[in-house]
Design a protein around this motif. Structure first.
Motif, PDB file in Angstrom:
ATOM      1  N   TYR A   1      -7.947   7.223  -0.349  1.00 32.21           N
ATOM      2  CA  TYR A   1      -7.001   6.432  -0.804  1.00 32.21           C
ATOM      3  C   TYR A   1      -6.693   6.521  -2.184  1.00 32.21           C
ATOM      4  O   TYR A   1      -7.695   6.916  -2.829  1.00 32.21           O
ATOM      5  CB  TYR A   1      -6.993   4.990  -0.382  1.00 32.21           C
ATOM      6  CG  TYR A   1      -8.158   4.491  -0.923  1.00 32.21           C
ATOM      7  CD1 TYR A   1      -8.462   3.503  -1.855  1.00 32.21           C
ATOM      8  CD2 TYR A   1      -9.396   4.526  -0.160  1.00 32.21           C
ATOM      9  CE1 TYR A   1      -9.488   3.044  -2.569  1.00 32.21           C
ATOM     10  CE2 TYR A   1     -10.606   3.540  -0.413  1.00 32.21           C
ATOM     11  CZ  TYR A   1     -10.649   3.056  -1.468  1.00 32.21           C
ATOM     12  OH  TYR A   1     -11.657   2.680  -2.216  1.00 32.21           O
ATOM     13  N   GLU A   2      -5.434   6.453  -2.974  1.00 34.36           N
ATOM     14  CA  GLU A   2      -5.336   6.515  -4.269  1.00 34.36           C
ATOM     15  C   GLU A   2      -5.994   6.024  -5.254  1.00 34.36           C
ATOM     16  O   GLU A   2      -6.425   6.447  -6.389  1.00 34.36           O
ATOM     17  CB  GLU A   2      -3.703   5.955  -4.405  1.00 34.36           C
ATOM     18  CG  GLU A   2      -3.281   6.402  -5.771  1.00 34.36           C
ATOM     19  CD  GLU A   2      -1.671   6.095  -5.993  1.00 34.36           C
ATOM     20  OE1 GLU A   2      -1.037   6.859  -5.444  1.00 34.36           O
ATOM     21  OE2 GLU A   2      -1.386   4.816  -6.560  1.00 34.36           O
TER      22      GLU A   2
ATOM     23  N   TRP B   1       0.842   4.119  -0.789  1.00 32.20           N
ATOM     24  CA  TRP B   1      -0.109   5.300  -0.854  1.00 32.20           C
ATOM     25  C   TRP B   1      -0.658   5.611   0.484  1.00 32.20           C
ATOM     26  O   TRP B   1      -1.063   4.672   1.089  1.00 32.20           O
ATOM     27  CB  TRP B   1      -1.005   5.361  -2.190  1.00 32.20           C
ATOM     28  CG  TRP B   1      -1.541   3.823  -2.372  1.00 32.20           C
ATOM     29  CD1 TRP B   1      -1.013   3.169  -3.370  1.00 32.20           C
ATOM     30  CD2 TRP B   1      -2.560   2.969  -1.936  1.00 32.20           C
ATOM     31  NE1 TRP B   1      -1.756   1.846  -3.209  1.00 32.20           N
ATOM     32  CE2 TRP B   1      -2.749   1.798  -2.432  1.00 32.20           C
ATOM     33  CE3 TRP B   1      -3.460   3.464  -0.639  1.00 32.20           C
ATOM     34  CZ2 TRP B   1      -3.780   1.122  -1.999  1.00 32.20           C
ATOM     35  CZ3 TRP B   1      -4.341   2.452  -0.456  1.00 32.20           C
ATOM     36  CH2 TRP B   1      -4.427   1.222  -0.916  1.00 32.20           C
ATOM     37  N   PHE B   2      -1.181   6.841   0.745  1.00 28.77           N
ATOM     38  CA  PHE B   2      -1.842   7.021   2.019  1.00 28.77           C
ATOM     39  C   PHE B   2      -3.166   6.534   1.964  1.00 28.77           C
ATOM     40  O   PHE B   2      -3.875   6.564   0.747  1.00 28.77           O
ATOM     41  CB  PHE B   2      -1.719   8.439   2.456  1.00 28.77           C
ATOM     42  CG  PHE B   2      -2.328   9.303   1.605  1.00 28.77           C
ATOM     43  CD1 PHE B   2      -3.992   9.757   1.906  1.00 28.77           C
ATOM     44  CD2 PHE B   2      -2.018  10.137   0.701  1.00 28.77           C
ATOM     45  CE1 PHE B   2      -4.531  10.361   1.152  1.00 28.77           C
ATOM     46  CE2 PHE B   2      -2.741  11.058  -0.061  1.00 28.77           C
ATOM     47  CZ  PHE B   2      -4.121  11.285   0.028  1.00 28.77           C
ATOM     48  N   ALA B   3      -3.662   6.281   3.219  1.00 30.79           N
ATOM     49  CA  ALA B   3      -5.171   5.966   3.317  1.00 30.79           C
ATOM     50  C   ALA B   3      -5.542   6.893   4.457  1.00 30.79           C
ATOM     51  O   ALA B   3      -5.191   6.649   5.557  1.00 30.79           O
ATOM     52  CB  ALA B   3      -5.597   4.544   3.529  1.00 30.79           C
TER      53      ALA B   3
ATOM     54  N   ASP C   1      -6.262   4.826   8.064  1.00 31.79           N
ATOM     55  CA  ASP C   1      -5.081   4.344   8.222  1.00 31.79           C
ATOM     56  C   ASP C   1      -4.122   5.311   8.818  1.00 31.79           C
ATOM     57  O   ASP C   1      -3.376   4.995   9.966  1.00 31.79           O
ATOM     58  CB  ASP C   1      -4.285   3.584   7.075  1.00 31.79           C
ATOM     59  CG  ASP C   1      -4.931   2.532   6.651  1.00 31.79           C
ATOM     60  OD1 ASP C   1      -6.182   2.638   6.105  1.00 31.79           O
ATOM     61  OD2 ASP C   1      -4.480   1.589   6.556  1.00 31.79           O
TER      62      ASP C   1
ATOM     63  N   ASN D   1     -13.566   6.828   4.066  1.00 33.37           N
ATOM     64  CA  ASN D   1     -12.879   6.210   5.187  1.00 33.37           C
ATOM     65  C   ASN D   1     -13.529   6.507   6.406  1.00 33.37           C
ATOM     66  O   ASN D   1     -14.465   7.672   6.325  1.00 33.37           O
ATOM     67  CB  ASN D   1     -11.583   6.395   5.265  1.00 33.37           C
ATOM     68  CG  ASN D   1     -10.878   5.302   4.431  1.00 33.37           C
ATOM     69  OD1 ASN D   1      -9.443   5.776   4.428  1.00 33.37           O
ATOM     70  ND2 ASN D   1     -11.169   4.642   3.583  1.00 33.37           N
TER      71      ASN D   1
ATOM     72  N   TYR E   1       0.911  -1.199   0.090  1.00 42.14           N
ATOM     73  CA  TYR E   1       0.033  -0.095  -0.003  1.00 42.14           C
ATOM     74  C   TYR E   1       1.032   1.307  -0.022  1.00 42.14           C
ATOM     75  O   TYR E   1       0.830   1.985   0.949  1.00 42.14           O
ATOM     76  CB  TYR E   1      -1.003   0.018   1.280  1.00 42.14           C
ATOM     77  CG  TYR E   1      -1.946  -1.226   1.301  1.00 42.14           C
ATOM     78  CD1 TYR E   1      -2.972  -1.613   0.692  1.00 42.14           C
ATOM     79  CD2 TYR E   1      -1.437  -2.245   2.204  1.00 42.14           C
ATOM     80  CE1 TYR E   1      -3.554  -2.577   0.577  1.00 42.14           C
ATOM     81  CE2 TYR E   1      -2.176  -3.520   2.420  1.00 42.14           C
ATOM     82  CZ  TYR E   1      -3.099  -3.731   1.563  1.00 42.14           C
ATOM     83  OH  TYR E   1      -3.920  -4.953   1.623  1.00 42.14           O
TER      84      TYR E   1
END
Length: 884
Positions: A457-458, A414-416, A419, A465, A412
């Protein structure tokens, strides 16, 4: 280091991704298939557009100049420059890295870092991994690198990379290769320096340069000249060959068209592996370069090389001064973690804590993504009426150009959003300043959508989220207050103001009927329910979500907490106290109702919360899946201390007036107004009767309570799967403690039984808050049916201990996280290397999913620190308690 000095010390860090290929950023396909458009096979030959990847690498904080490890054992078909893994369609459980590497140490400023990679001496089994996993079904185990036999007879190298900073821009590098095998073995070790390609995408952009220059006796030097960074030099121990090429795409290999220059991205690999001497520039200049060490590492022995990256003209040494700096930084790191680690923790617990936090600090990545530019390169502009299937087309405003904490830099990268919020709760115990910066990042105008939505996310910034940002901000501020003695009201105020717009977005977009019963889609829990909750329902109608509504209740509570704190100094926040208090009461009342037709979220017969499917004809039915969805209402529990409320007494009268205007809310309001003798107040979605009933499920080992934490789905559904029929088709949810058999949300969506740390952390947080209110007199049976009565602090501590047990050696010296992987359980060179997986088997604690996802699993460190230093007396000693 703090402030500007701390920021400068962070200029160089572990900011490379483990995987840039296969990401949305690099996808310029017509069909949005990012994995296929830029596969691993292209990565060595194709210049990236938006970022760089590498093994155990570092870069500056804009990823302009990068340094990482490259290896060749004399047998592999390609140079090992990046970690290999399977794509979402290739793995039988989704995307999956097939390498063993470990983040072993790091300080917050990255003044010292240590990373280890296990490199086989035999030919890396790329084809075997691909073919065997491709032939396996979703019901079978994944085929891992150890399963191939490549590590038999210990024929591998432990390659350890250490970084130590002598100054802000002066980085010492020691690379040590240890031969674990029975025979001497060759190893080509190539520390590689290169510039991210920023010149090919814009006309007239200046091109940096690497050149070989003379160095001190016994050293080789690569000079790096960059228009923004200035001039740096990589000093390399020994008179070794320096190989130069360009970080440019090999069009000939990939697309059959001519290259502008013979020197392209894969030139060094072709020179070393294929013997193509003409693939590197004899003039020893370019934008990618490597020092080529050809070593023979003796059986059971080791070989080390030393390098130093420093500004031009720096007074540097690769001799005794080098070793002195390295020793000092190691000692500083040891002292730092010794002070952080509670004295009550044993050696193994301290090891787990340190590696968890090291993983958090190593999992930073420079994330560059200019959506307007990217969409323009896909033929879209902000006024385009057609999307042409291009994802994220509504996010033209977004520009990410920052260091961001990643869930996992391979699986992953990429940021979420949610998360990241949990990451900050883990990071707060080791680097509060960075944790706060990360929370403010996604609320910045460059990220936050003008309509108030936080990018998810990406793969789909417009997805939803869970709204945990407010809670995380409040928690991180409390950690800082405990560490420094003062609350950062400026941070809270900035965060609060941005969250107001996000809260309004939720209210306007996710409560379609205006009943304070919220939707939201999958809300991070992927395949936990009957339906894909982010898609149109096959039945038509709407899904009223117990978790979406509970998330909003918690959101209200946390915004109320922040407003109460800020109102101590600024009366302007008093109106917002009323706003969020009233909104919480409406939401709480909506969850409190018991519908005559069984169409509300609370099920009185089961003593549990469920989602409700409301059909187009107005009828409704509960979807009676006992899952984390129904436990989340328990998590919306917050205590307000008497000293917080004493400064704003008129607020109580405002709430009484609210109750007089809305008599239907009197029961809910009375619960909120009821307080302890010391004046503390509890806001909770569940009253005492509901609390006892929900805890009966939560603490039942035949339901949610695993030996290793709280399961995402009740084990009740192992014998009693839930079925729902739509147009003659059965939709079924059963307990699956490991990988799911459902393809909903892809192969690695597994919320039907495993243990997930973020949800466990919220349950523990709620129990501590409830203990702060109810105290020692309120006890429950734990486990359910055991006859043992515990107060809620003891329950929280028990759940935390079960979570920690995942990583710790048991009485037989085995770590549950490694399950049946004997190499990790018994080999002295493997058994203390901890992997912080994405989630864990609901019955035996084995790690599943992303193997290096320290992200929210790094919360184990926070729990160890909290319960290593916090006692029940600490919570009860202050008026109304002190939990968050």
């Amino acid at each position: 280091m703090t402030g500007q000095e701390g920021a400068a010390w962070r200029r160089w860090g572990p900011y490379l991704s483990e995987r840039q290929w296969g990401t949305v950023r690099e996808d310029y396909s017509d069909n949005g298939d990012a994995w296929s458009y830029f596969p691993h096979d292209h990565a060595r030959s194709r210049a990236y557009r938006w970022g760089e990847d590498g093994l155990g690498g570092i870069s500056d904080d804009k990823q302009r100049l990068c340094l990482a490890l490259a290896l060749w054992n004399g047998r592999d078909p390609i140079l090992k420059e990046r970690a290999y893994g399977l794509t979402n369609s290739e793995g039988n459980h989704g995307e999956d890295v097939k390498e063993y590497y470990f983040y072993l140490d790091s300080t917050p400023t990255h003044s010292y870092m240590r990373y280890q990679y296990k490199y086989p001496q035999g030919e890396f089994p790329y084809d075997d991994l691909l073919a065997t996993n491709g032939a396996r079904s979703r019901a079978e185990f994944e085929y891992e690198l150890l399963d191939t036999g490549i590590f038999d007879d210990d024929r591998y190298f432990d390659v350890t990379v250490e970084y130590a900073k002598a100054d802000l821009d002066d980085v010492l590098i020691r690379i040590t290769a240890e031969n674990r095998g029975p025979e001497d073995a060759p190893l080509h070790l190539l520390p590689t320096l290169w510039f991210r390609n920023t010149w090919s995408w814009a006309d007239g952009a200046p091109k940096p340069e690497l050149t070989a220059v003379g160095g001190a006796e016994g050293t080789s030097v690569i000079r790096a000249t960059h228009p923004e960074l200035g001039v740096h030099e990589l000093h390399v121990e020994g008179d070794v060959p320096l190989l130069f090429t360009e970080n440019e795409t090999n069009h000939e290999r990939l697309f059959g068209s001519a290259n502008a220059s013979p020197y392209v991205k894969d030139g060094i690999g072709r020179c070393v592996v294929d013997g193509e001497s003409g693939a590197v520039n004899p003039e020893r200049t370019g934008t990618k370069a490597a020092a080529h060490y050809t070593l023979t590492v003796p059986a059971g022995g080791s070989a080390s090389v030393r390098l130093r990256l420093a500004p031009e003209g720096a007074d540097i040494s690769l001799g005794r001064g080098f070793d002195s700096v390295l020793r000092d930084r190691v000692k500083e790191a040891d002292d730092f973690y010794a002070a952080l680690t509670p004295p009550s923790l044993g050696e193994d617990e301290a090891r787990v804590l340190r590696q968890a936090l090291a993983g958090m600090l190593w999992s930073k990545q420079y994330y560059y993504f200019d959506l307007e530019q990217w969409l323009a390169e896909h033929g879209l502009d902000p006024w385009s009426p057609e999307a042409h299937g291009v994802r994220n087309r509504e996010w033209f405003h977004m520009i990410s150009d920052s260091i961001v904490s990643m869930p996992d830099k391979w699986e992953y990268p990429w940021f979420a959003a949610w998360d990241l919020a949990f990451h900050t709760v883990a990071l707060a115990v080791v680097d509060t300043g960075f944790a706060k910066q990360q929370l403010e990042l996604l609320l910045n105008d460059a990220y936050l959508h003008p309509n108030g939505q936080i990018p998810a996310y990406e793969w789909n910034f417009g997805d939803v989220n869970p709204p945990v940002h407010a809670w995380a901000a409040h928690f991180v501020n409390m950690i800082e207050e405990r560490l420094t003695g003062h609350s950062d009201h400026a941070f809270l105020a900035r965060t609060f103001q941005k969250l107001l717009t996000n809260f309004t977005w939720w209210v306007n977009r996710k409560d379609p009927n205006g009943r304070n019963v919220f939707q939201g889609g999958f809300l991070g829990l992927d395949n936990i329910g009957v339906f894909d909750r982010s898609a149109a329902l096959p039945t038509g109608g709407q899904l009223e979500q117990a978790d979406g509504t509970a998330w909003m209740a918690l959101y209200c509570q946390t915004m109320l907490q922040i407003a109460v704190e800020l109102a101590q100094e600024d009366p302007a926040y008093e109106e917002l106290i009323v706003k969020f208090a009233e909104h919480f009461l409406w939401i709480s009342a909506s969850m409190d109702r018991i519908g005559e037709q069984g169409d509300e979220l609370w099920d009185e017969e089961d003593g549990f919360f469920y989602d409700v499917l409301r059909l187009p004809d107005g009828s409704a039915t509960r979807l009676k899946v006992r899952s984390m969805v129904g436990l989340l209402p328990l998590c919306a529990a917050t205590v307000f201390r008497s000293d917080q409320l004493s400064g704003i007494p008129h607020i109580t009268e405002r709430l009484r007036e609210f109750g007089r205007r809305h008599p239907s809310l009197n029961t809910t309001l009375a619960a909120a107004q009821a307080g302890k003798a010391d004046g503390a107040r509890l806001l909770s979605v569940v009253d005492e009767k509901k609390l006892i009933r929900v805890l009966g499920h939560l603490l039942d080992e035949e339901e949610f309570l695993s030996p290793y934490g709280i399961r995402a789905l009740s084990r009740y559904h192992a014998e009693h799967p839930y079925s729902f029929y739509v147009h003659g088709e059965e939709l079924r949810v059963g307990y699956l403690p490991a990988e799911s058999d459902s393809g909903m949300f892809g192969g690695n969506s597994n919320w039907r039984g495993p243990v997930w740390f973020p949800m466990n952390a919220l349950v523990i947080r709620a129990l501590l808050n409830l203990y702060a209110f109810y105290g020692d007199d309120f006890t429950v049976e734990c486990p359910t049916g055991s006859g043992t009565q515990l107060n809620l602090f003891e329950v929280a501590k028990e759940i935390s201990a079960r979570l920690g047990r995942i990583f710790l050696r048991d009485e037989d010296g085995r770590r549950p996280v490694y399950g049946g992987q004997e190499k990790f359980q018994s080999d002295p060179h493997w058994r203390d290397l901890i992997a912080f997986h994405e989630y864990f088997h609901g019955d035996n604690g084995a790690g599943i999913g992303a193997a290096h996802q320290t992200g929210w699993t790094g919360l184990v460190a926070t729990l160890m620190v909290v319960f290593g230093r916090l006692s029940a007396e600490d919570i009860l000693s202050r008026p109304g308690g002190r939990a968050s």
